[in-house]
Design a protein around this motif. Structure first.
Motif, PDB file in Angstrom:
ATOM      1  N   THR A 186       0.859  -1.185   0.000  1.00  0.00           N
ATOM      2  CA  THR A 186       0.000   0.000   0.000  1.00  0.00           C
ATOM      3  C   THR A 186       0.890   1.229   0.000  1.00  0.00           C
ATOM      4  OG1 THR A 186      -1.878  -1.026   1.150  1.00  0.00           O
ATOM      5  CG2 THR A 186      -1.681   1.361   1.305  1.00  0.00           C
ATOM      6  N   TRP A 187       0.549   2.198  -0.855  1.00  0.00           N
ATOM      7  CA  TRP A 187       1.298   3.450  -0.969  1.00  0.00           C
ATOM      8  C   TRP A 187       0.395   4.612  -0.577  1.00  0.00           C
ATOM      9  CZ3 TRP A 187       5.848   5.629  -1.294  1.00  0.00           C
ATOM     10  CH2 TRP A 187       5.962   6.943  -1.764  1.00  0.00           C
ATOM     11  N   ARG A 188       0.926   5.515   0.227  1.00  0.00           N
ATOM     12  CA  ARG A 188       0.223   6.754   0.553  1.00  0.00           C
ATOM     13  C   ARG A 188       0.772   7.873  -0.331  1.00  0.00           C
ATOM     14  NH1 ARG A 188       0.337   6.519   7.200  1.00  0.00           N
ATOM     15  NH2 ARG A 188      -1.659   5.440   7.476  1.00  0.00           N
ATOM     16  N   ASP A 242      -7.540  13.142  -2.110  1.00  0.00           N
ATOM     17  CA  ASP A 242      -7.563  13.548  -0.707  1.00  0.00           C
ATOM     18  C   ASP A 242      -7.194  12.343   0.138  1.00  0.00           C
ATOM     19  OD1 ASP A 242      -7.973  14.684   1.734  1.00  0.00           O
ATOM     20  OD2 ASP A 242     -10.163  14.705   1.612  1.00  0.00           O
ATOM     21  N   SER A 243      -5.985  12.367   0.715  1.00  0.00           N
ATOM     22  CA  SER A 243      -5.481  11.218   1.483  1.00  0.00           C
ATOM     23  C   SER A 243      -5.554   9.951   0.630  1.00  0.00           C
ATOM     24  CB  SER A 243      -6.279  11.033   2.774  1.00  0.00           C
ATOM     25  OG  SER A 243      -6.217  12.182   3.572  1.00  0.00           O
ATOM     26  N   GLY A 244      -5.055  10.051  -0.594  1.00  0.00           N
ATOM     27  CA  GLY A 244      -5.144   8.935  -1.528  1.00  0.00           C
ATOM     28  C   GLY A 244      -4.178   7.813  -1.201  1.00  0.00           C
ATOM     29  N   VAL A 245      -4.582   6.604  -1.554  1.00  0.00           N
ATOM     30  CA  VAL A 245      -3.737   5.425  -1.388  1.00  0.00           C
ATOM     31  C   VAL A 245      -3.887   4.539  -2.614  1.00  0.00           C
ATOM     32  CG1 VAL A 245      -3.797   5.398   1.132  1.00  0.00           C
ATOM     33  CG2 VAL A 245      -5.528   4.144  -0.151  1.00  0.00           C
ATOM     34  N   ALA A 246      -2.839   3.778  -2.899  1.00  0.00           N
ATOM     35  CA  ALA A 246      -2.883   2.734  -3.923  1.00  0.00           C
ATOM     36  C   ALA A 246      -2.542   1.412  -3.259  1.00  0.00           C
ATOM     37  CB  ALA A 246      -1.901   3.037  -5.047  1.00  0.00           C
ATOM     38  N   HIS A 247      -3.295   0.377  -3.614  1.00  0.00           N
ATOM     39  CA  HIS A 247      -3.047  -0.970  -3.089  1.00  0.00           C
ATOM     40  C   HIS A 247      -2.712  -1.906  -4.240  1.00  0.00           C
ATOM     41  CE1 HIS A 247      -5.168   0.305   0.618  1.00  0.00           C
ATOM     42  NE2 HIS A 247      -6.150   0.721  -0.169  1.00  0.00           N
ATOM     43  N   TRP A 248      -1.762  -2.799  -4.009  1.00  0.00           N
ATOM     44  CA  TRP A 248      -1.450  -3.862  -4.956  1.00  0.00           C
ATOM     45  C   TRP A 248      -1.700  -5.195  -4.252  1.00  0.00           C
ATOM     46  CZ3 TRP A 248       1.310   0.558  -4.243  1.00  0.00           C
ATOM     47  CH2 TRP A 248       1.512   1.393  -5.353  1.00  0.00           C
ATOM     48  N   VAL A 249      -2.511  -6.044  -4.873  1.00  0.00           N
ATOM     49  CA  VAL A 249      -2.969  -7.289  -4.258  1.00  0.00           C
ATOM     50  C   VAL A 249      -2.651  -8.441  -5.207  1.00  0.00           C
ATOM     51  CG1 VAL A 249      -4.984  -8.488  -3.310  1.00  0.00           C
ATOM     52  CG2 VAL A 249      -4.810  -6.009  -3.114  1.00  0.00           C
ATOM     53  N   ILE A 250      -2.270  -9.605  -4.652  1.00  0.00           N
ATOM     54  CA  ILE A 250      -1.866 -10.731  -5.484  1.00  0.00           C
ATOM     55  C   ILE A 250      -2.195 -12.041  -4.774  1.00  0.00           C
ATOM     56  CG2 ILE A 250       0.472 -10.809  -4.511  1.00  0.00           C
ATOM     57  CD1 ILE A 250       1.504 -11.443  -7.361  1.00  0.00           C
ATOM     58  N   ARG A 251      -2.439 -13.087  -5.554  1.00  0.00           N
ATOM     59  CA  ARG A 251      -2.598 -14.423  -4.975  1.00  0.00           C
ATOM     60  C   ARG A 251      -1.249 -14.921  -4.443  1.00  0.00           C
ATOM     61  NH1 ARG A 251      -6.332 -15.958  -9.475  1.00  0.00           N
ATOM     62  NH2 ARG A 251      -8.300 -16.652  -8.546  1.00  0.00           N
ATOM     63  N   HIS A 252      -1.321 -15.712  -3.388  1.00  0.00           N
ATOM     64  CA  HIS A 252      -0.107 -16.267  -2.793  1.00  0.00           C
ATOM     65  C   HIS A 252       0.678 -17.072  -3.821  1.00  0.00           C
ATOM     66  CE1 HIS A 252       2.405 -18.976  -0.381  1.00  0.00           C
ATOM     67  NE2 HIS A 252       2.342 -18.077   0.577  1.00  0.00           N
ATOM     68  N   ARG A 253      -0.010 -17.920  -4.572  1.00  0.00           N
ATOM     69  CA  ARG A 253       0.702 -18.777  -5.523  1.00  0.00           C
ATOM     70  C   ARG A 253       1.348 -17.967  -6.645  1.00  0.00           C
ATOM     71  NH1 ARG A 253      -4.636 -20.539  -7.798  1.00  0.00           N
ATOM     72  NH2 ARG A 253      -4.802 -19.578  -9.860  1.00  0.00           N
ATOM     73  N   ASP A 254       0.693 -16.878  -7.061  1.00  0.00           N
ATOM     74  CA  ASP A 254       1.264 -16.043  -8.116  1.00  0.00           C
ATOM     75  C   ASP A 254       2.486 -15.283  -7.612  1.00  0.00           C
ATOM     76  OD1 ASP A 254      -0.581 -16.826 -10.029  1.00  0.00           O
ATOM     77  OD2 ASP A 254      -1.993 -15.235  -9.501  1.00  0.00           O
ATOM     78  N   LEU A 255       2.442 -14.842  -6.359  1.00  0.00           N
ATOM     79  CA  LEU A 255       3.596 -14.165  -5.781  1.00  0.00           C
ATOM     80  C   LEU A 255       4.777 -15.124  -5.676  1.00  0.00           C
ATOM     81  CD1 LEU A 255       4.951 -11.751  -4.503  1.00  0.00           C
ATOM     82  CD2 LEU A 255       3.828 -12.315  -2.335  1.00  0.00           C
ATOM     83  N   ALA A 256       4.524 -16.342  -5.210  1.00  0.00           N
ATOM     84  CA  ALA A 256       5.596 -17.329  -5.092  1.00  0.00           C
ATOM     85  C   ALA A 256       6.215 -17.647  -6.448  1.00  0.00           C
ATOM     86  CB  ALA A 256       5.060 -18.596  -4.432  1.00  0.00           C
ATOM     87  N   ALA A 257       5.399 -17.603  -7.502  1.00  0.00           N
ATOM     88  CA  ALA A 257       5.879 -17.891  -8.858  1.00  0.00           C
ATOM     89  C   ALA A 257       6.392 -16.640  -9.572  1.00  0.00           C
ATOM     90  CB  ALA A 257       4.765 -18.533  -9.682  1.00  0.00           C
ATOM     91  N   ARG A 258       6.378 -15.484  -8.868  1.00  0.00           N
ATOM     92  CA  ARG A 258       6.816 -14.205  -9.432  1.00  0.00           C
ATOM     93  C   ARG A 258       5.982 -13.818 -10.654  1.00  0.00           C
ATOM     94  NH1 ARG A 258      13.468 -14.628  -8.650  1.00  0.00           N
ATOM     95  NH2 ARG A 258      13.367 -15.341  -6.505  1.00  0.00           N
ATOM     96  N   ARG A 259       4.699 -14.126 -10.601  1.00  0.00           N
ATOM     97  CA  ARG A 259       3.783 -13.737 -11.676  1.00  0.00           C
ATOM     98  C   ARG A 259       3.183 -12.382 -11.347  1.00  0.00           C
ATOM     99  NH1 ARG A 259       1.844 -17.221 -15.426  1.00  0.00           N
ATOM    100  NH2 ARG A 259       1.185 -15.206 -16.310  1.00  0.00           N
TER     101      ARG A 259
END
Length: 267
Positions: A228-230, A239-256
């Motif tokens: 998460t980025w502020r 106004d107090s914006g944020v960006a979130h990056w979300v990923i499946r566990h298996r995709d993260l482990a596979a660097r997808r």
């Protein structure tokens, strides 16, 4: 196991008991807490992340479609502190515009992994509609347990039929957890943990979108908050914006990282 993973749950148990909160739900709250790393400006430590300005991109790679947010030196993170199956070295680059609802959901070029030793060069992205974000150096780093948002806890615990009393109990658990947390400086980038969202839970959004596409992609496993980025004050359209990056566990482990979902919102 760090002192934080032991001390805060114990302080939370004592606080929750003093408030008469149900022990079973107290233990469930602790069980759902996840480790996270937080990065902030200031300090005289090693450079853990560089934000804003022009990204350092490998030669010949397609330029991402959104502005550069930050590059994290994965080797500089405390080992195991995020609880995520991240590479142990190299850099993880994040990209996001400032348009709420823009490019929401899966964004193939929202995150880029650059392995250690890869030749790179400063690469202006030439977005006519936005200058690069303000350059920042993030040298302050700490790690601690991150608890779910109360509404998310209630929905995960009791489902869509959770009643007002259960939502109220989740709020009380959240207040007790926050009460024993101590002071931390304002952070700019969070890696791992649970999202702190001004509106809705991006992990729930991604999970719901993933369930809709499971017939094509196969059954999914747990969705995780990658980061998460502020946004800074210079991003006046948020106004107090944020960006979130979300990923499946298996995709993260596979660097997808091409399977990352991204959500941008403001308070």
């Amino acid at each position: 196991m760090s002192d934080e993973t032991v001390d805060r749950p114990n302080r939370f148990r004592a606080e929750a008991a003093a408030q008469g909160l149900p022990p079973e739900e107290v233990e469930e709250w602790i069980r759902t807490a996840r480790p996270a790393v937080y990065l902030a400006e200031g300090g005289d430590g090693p450079l853990v992340a560089r934000a804003g300005g022009d990204p350092l991109l490998p030669h010949g790679v397609p330029k991402p479609s959104d502005p550069f947010v930050a590059s994290v030196d994965l080797a500089a993170l405390p080992p195991g502190a995020t609880g995520l199956p991240l590479p142990t070295d190299g850099h993880l680059l994040f990209f996001a515009g400032a348009d709420v609802g823009g490019s929401e959901g899966r964004v193939p070029d929202a995150v880029m992994y650059v392995p250690a030793g890869t030749p790179t060069a400063p690469s202006p992205l030439d977005h006519a509609w936005r200058k690069p974000y303000r350059p920042r150096e993030l040298r302050t780093v700490w790690h601690q347990l991150s608890a779910p948002m109360p509404e998310s806890f209630a929905l995960d615990r009791w489902g869509d039929l959770a009643d007002d009393e259960q939502f109220e109990l989740a709020e009380e658990l959240g207040d007790a957890w926050a009460h024993v947390g101590g002071h931390r400086p304002g952070w700019a980038l969070q890696i791992g943990g649970h999202p702190m969202s001004p509106q809705n839970d991006p992990v729930h959004y991604a999970r719901d979108a993933g369930e809709a596409g499971d017939a094509a992609e196969g059954e999914g496993d747990d969705w995780l908050l990658l980061a998460t980025w502020r946004y800074g004050d210079e991003v006046t359209e948020l106004d107090s914006g944020v960006a979130h990056w979300v990923i499946r566990h298996r995709d993260l482990a596979a660097r997808r990282f091409d399977r990352v979902h991204r959500y941008i919102e403001m308070a």
